[in-house]
Design a protein around this motif. Structure first.
Motif, PDB file in Angstrom:
ATOM      1  N   GLY A 290       0.775  -1.241   0.000  1.00  0.00           N
ATOM      2  CA  GLY A 290       0.000   0.000   0.000  1.00  0.00           C
ATOM      3  C   GLY A 290       0.801   1.282   0.000  1.00  0.00           C
ATOM      4  O   GLY A 290       0.231   2.366   0.137  1.00  0.00           O
ATOM      5  N   TYR A 291       2.110   1.188  -0.168  1.00  0.00           N
ATOM      6  CA  TYR A 291       2.937   2.391  -0.161  1.00  0.00           C
ATOM      7  C   TYR A 291       3.426   2.722  -1.575  1.00  0.00           C
ATOM      8  O   TYR A 291       3.698   1.833  -2.378  1.00  0.00           O
ATOM      9  CB  TYR A 291       4.149   2.214   0.754  1.00  0.00           C
ATOM     10  CG  TYR A 291       3.796   2.220   2.224  1.00  0.00           C
ATOM     11  CD1 TYR A 291       3.762   3.405   2.948  1.00  0.00           C
ATOM     12  CD2 TYR A 291       3.485   1.028   2.882  1.00  0.00           C
ATOM     13  CE1 TYR A 291       3.433   3.411   4.301  1.00  0.00           C
ATOM     14  CE2 TYR A 291       3.147   1.023   4.231  1.00  0.00           C
ATOM     15  CZ  TYR A 291       3.124   2.220   4.933  1.00  0.00           C
ATOM     16  OH  TYR A 291       2.773   2.217   6.263  1.00  0.00           O
ATOM     17  N   ASN A 292       3.572   4.022  -1.836  1.00  0.00           N
ATOM     18  CA  ASN A 292       4.119   4.476  -3.107  1.00  0.00           C
ATOM     19  C   ASN A 292       5.487   5.130  -2.937  1.00  0.00           C
ATOM     20  O   ASN A 292       6.245   5.241  -3.890  1.00  0.00           O
ATOM     21  CB  ASN A 292       3.162   5.492  -3.761  1.00  0.00           C
ATOM     22  CG  ASN A 292       1.855   4.851  -4.179  1.00  0.00           C
ATOM     23  OD1 ASN A 292       1.851   3.777  -4.777  1.00  0.00           O
ATOM     24  ND2 ASN A 292       0.740   5.494  -3.857  1.00  0.00           N
ATOM     25  N   ASP A 293       5.786   5.550  -1.726  1.00  0.00           N
ATOM     26  CA  ASP A 293       7.038   6.239  -1.436  1.00  0.00           C
ATOM     27  C   ASP A 293       7.964   5.310  -0.656  1.00  0.00           C
ATOM     28  O   ASP A 293       7.725   5.027   0.526  1.00  0.00           O
ATOM     29  CB  ASP A 293       6.734   7.501  -0.617  1.00  0.00           C
ATOM     30  CG  ASP A 293       7.974   8.340  -0.331  1.00  0.00           C
ATOM     31  OD1 ASP A 293       9.103   7.827  -0.505  1.00  0.00           O
ATOM     32  OD2 ASP A 293       7.829   9.498   0.087  1.00  0.00           O
ATOM     33  N   PRO A 294       9.008   4.786  -1.283  1.00  0.00           N
ATOM     34  CA  PRO A 294       9.924   3.861  -0.603  1.00  0.00           C
ATOM     35  C   PRO A 294      10.541   4.449   0.671  1.00  0.00           C
ATOM     36  O   PRO A 294      10.699   3.734   1.673  1.00  0.00           O
ATOM     37  CB  PRO A 294      11.010   3.586  -1.648  1.00  0.00           C
ATOM     38  CG  PRO A 294      10.331   3.835  -2.959  1.00  0.00           C
ATOM     39  CD  PRO A 294       9.389   4.960  -2.701  1.00  0.00           C
ATOM     40  N   LYS A 295      10.876   5.729   0.650  1.00  0.00           N
ATOM     41  CA  LYS A 295      11.483   6.358   1.815  1.00  0.00           C
ATOM     42  C   LYS A 295      10.500   6.382   2.988  1.00  0.00           C
ATOM     43  O   LYS A 295      10.872   6.076   4.126  1.00  0.00           O
ATOM     44  CB  LYS A 295      11.923   7.783   1.460  1.00  0.00           C
ATOM     45  CG  LYS A 295      12.697   8.473   2.573  1.00  0.00           C
ATOM     46  CD  LYS A 295      13.197   9.848   2.115  1.00  0.00           C
ATOM     47  CE  LYS A 295      13.971  10.526   3.247  1.00  0.00           C
ATOM     48  NZ  LYS A 295      14.486  11.867   2.822  1.00  0.00           N
ATOM     49  N   ALA A 296       9.251   6.726   2.692  1.00  0.00           N
ATOM     50  CA  ALA A 296       8.229   6.761   3.747  1.00  0.00           C
ATOM     51  C   ALA A 296       7.978   5.363   4.300  1.00  0.00           C
ATOM     52  O   ALA A 296       7.829   5.174   5.514  1.00  0.00           O
ATOM     53  CB  ALA A 296       6.934   7.360   3.198  1.00  0.00           C
ATOM     54  N   PHE A 297       7.941   4.369   3.396  1.00  0.00           N
ATOM     55  CA  PHE A 297       7.726   2.980   3.822  1.00  0.00           C
ATOM     56  C   PHE A 297       8.823   2.527   4.771  1.00  0.00           C
ATOM     57  O   PHE A 297       8.548   1.973   5.839  1.00  0.00           O
ATOM     58  CB  PHE A 297       7.681   2.063   2.608  1.00  0.00           C
ATOM     59  CG  PHE A 297       7.794   0.604   2.947  1.00  0.00           C
ATOM     60  CD1 PHE A 297       6.721  -0.087   3.486  1.00  0.00           C
ATOM     61  CD2 PHE A 297       8.990  -0.087   2.741  1.00  0.00           C
ATOM     62  CE1 PHE A 297       6.825  -1.437   3.822  1.00  0.00           C
ATOM     63  CE2 PHE A 297       9.103  -1.426   3.070  1.00  0.00           C
ATOM     64  CZ  PHE A 297       8.015  -2.105   3.607  1.00  0.00           C
ATOM     65  N   ARG A 298      10.068   2.775   4.392  1.00  0.00           N
ATOM     66  CA  ARG A 298      11.190   2.318   5.221  1.00  0.00           C
ATOM     67  C   ARG A 298      11.193   3.018   6.578  1.00  0.00           C
ATOM     68  O   ARG A 298      11.522   2.402   7.601  1.00  0.00           O
ATOM     69  CB  ARG A 298      12.505   2.544   4.488  1.00  0.00           C
ATOM     70  CG  ARG A 298      12.715   1.594   3.306  1.00  0.00           C
ATOM     71  CD  ARG A 298      14.092   1.744   2.680  1.00  0.00           C
ATOM     72  NE  ARG A 298      14.342   0.706   1.708  1.00  0.00           N
ATOM     73  CZ  ARG A 298      14.032   0.800   0.414  1.00  0.00           C
ATOM     74  NH1 ARG A 298      13.469   1.913  -0.051  1.00  0.00           N
ATOM     75  NH2 ARG A 298      14.279  -0.203  -0.413  1.00  0.00           N
ATOM     76  N   LYS A 299      10.820   4.293   6.598  1.00  0.00           N
ATOM     77  CA  LYS A 299      10.779   5.041   7.848  1.00  0.00           C
ATOM     78  C   LYS A 299       9.717   4.471   8.787  1.00  0.00           C
ATOM     79  O   LYS A 299       9.978   4.229   9.976  1.00  0.00           O
ATOM     80  CB  LYS A 299      10.494   6.516   7.563  1.00  0.00           C
ATOM     81  CG  LYS A 299      10.475   7.390   8.808  1.00  0.00           C
ATOM     82  CD  LYS A 299      10.227   8.852   8.444  1.00  0.00           C
ATOM     83  CE  LYS A 299      10.197   9.722   9.699  1.00  0.00           C
ATOM     84  NZ  LYS A 299       9.944  11.155   9.363  1.00  0.00           N
TER      85      LYS A 299
END
Length: 319
Positions: A290-299
């Motif tokens: 459900g994520y599109n932003d890898p940086k946001a997902f990892r955070k």
């Protein structure tokens, strides 16, 4: 010699009790082998006058138990915590009296519920089994719960996380009372990884479902079935016959979190399963959870789980 009392709570977990006794017996054995006075005198404290003959240590009824320097509270069955606390409530005044007289009290896994019920942990740091943290924080809001911690110490009160975290608290106690060399020696004997300080990655998102709020249940179902596509509260509550303010208030009251937090936990749990069970590339895992932003997902993943997605896959995916 330190006078140690080991509580025998109703419905105690045999693994927890066995670990405690085995570690302390092992340490006493090391000292005896070297011709030294053993550091611990162990007694089992019961409230049912039962004689537990699986242990070489004496059983003492609560009524006849004197003052102890260190009290250990094993975990007990967690299927019905409220009833377990009730069944063991006879220990509570005794624990307060012992602590007031100077005793250290160490709890293991769900044993923290019993000590928290005494009020001793109010305003203090504590941890418990990672999957029992939600119930713990609801029952004892005055305790400063450190859900990610393997071990906590706040003054003369000690707690540990779930299952094998018992060994980490035991090592901590041994280091305090017998020194670091003995703690390391025991860690090697029992093959304990001494540097584990977090238990977050063992958690499983377990939504509260046993409630009678149909509005909240509808919102939960919509999030769980559409977590890949939902992004805003408005999307989550669409077609649910209630105002945004009312749904958010009721949702947090029932589940202990906001709808957005619930969505994040649902997505992270989905990502964990993909990392454990599939060979999907990381970009696929991110998108499919459900994520599109890898940086946001990892955070978000690291904050929730305590390690990176790659570290989690390396740790839990079968080789």
């Amino acid at each position: 010699m330190i006078n140690v009392g080991v509580l025998m709570p109703q419905n105690f977990r045999l693994l927890s009790l066995a670990a405690i006794l085995d570690v302390f017996d092992t340490v006493n054995g090391f000292y005896a082998k070297d011709g030294l006075e053993v550091p611990f005198s162990m007694s089992l404290i019961t409230i049912d006058d039962k004689n537990y003959n699986f242990s070489a240590h004496p059983c003492i009824s609560l009524q006849n138990a004197g003052q102890f320097e260190l009290i250990l509270v094993p975990s007990f069955a967690s299927l019905d915590i409220k009833n377990c606390i009730g069944a063991n409530s006879g220990y509570i005044p005794w624990l307060n009296k012992q602590h007031a007289a100077g005793a250290e009290i160490a709890t293991f896994c769900t044993g923290a519920f019993l000590v928290a019920a005494s009020g001793l942990l109010d305003g203090r740091a504590a941890t418990t089994h990672v999957d029992a943290c939600s119930a713990f924080s609801t029952a004892f809001p005055l305790v400063h719960l450190k859900a990610d911690k393997t071990v906590t110490q706040d003054g003369r009160l000690f707690t540990s996380g779930g299952a094998t975290s018992t060994f980490h608290l035991l090592l901590h106690l041994l280091q305090l009372h017998c020194g670091k060399d003995m703690a390391i020696k025991v860690a090697k004997i029992f093959a304990i990884d001494m540097d584990r300080v977090t238990q977050s990655y063992f958690s499983t998102f377990q939504p509260i479902r046993h409630h009678n709020d149909d509005i909240v249940a509808s919102a939960q179902e919509k999030i769980e079935n559409n977590y890949q596509d939902l992004a805003t509260i408005e999307e989550m509550i669409k077609d649910i016959p209630s105002s945004r303010r009312n749904i958010v208030r009721r949702f947090k009251q029932v589940t202990g979190m906001t709808p957005i937090e619930y969505l994040q936990q649902t997505r992270i749990e989905a990502a964990k399963k993909l990392l454990e069970q599939t060979a999907q590339q990381m970009t696929e895992v991110i998108y499919n959870s459900g994520y599109n932003d890898p940086k946001a997902f990892r955070k978000v993943f690291r904050k929730s789980v305590g390690m990176t997605p790659t570290q989690y896959r390396d740790k839990f995916q079968p080789k």
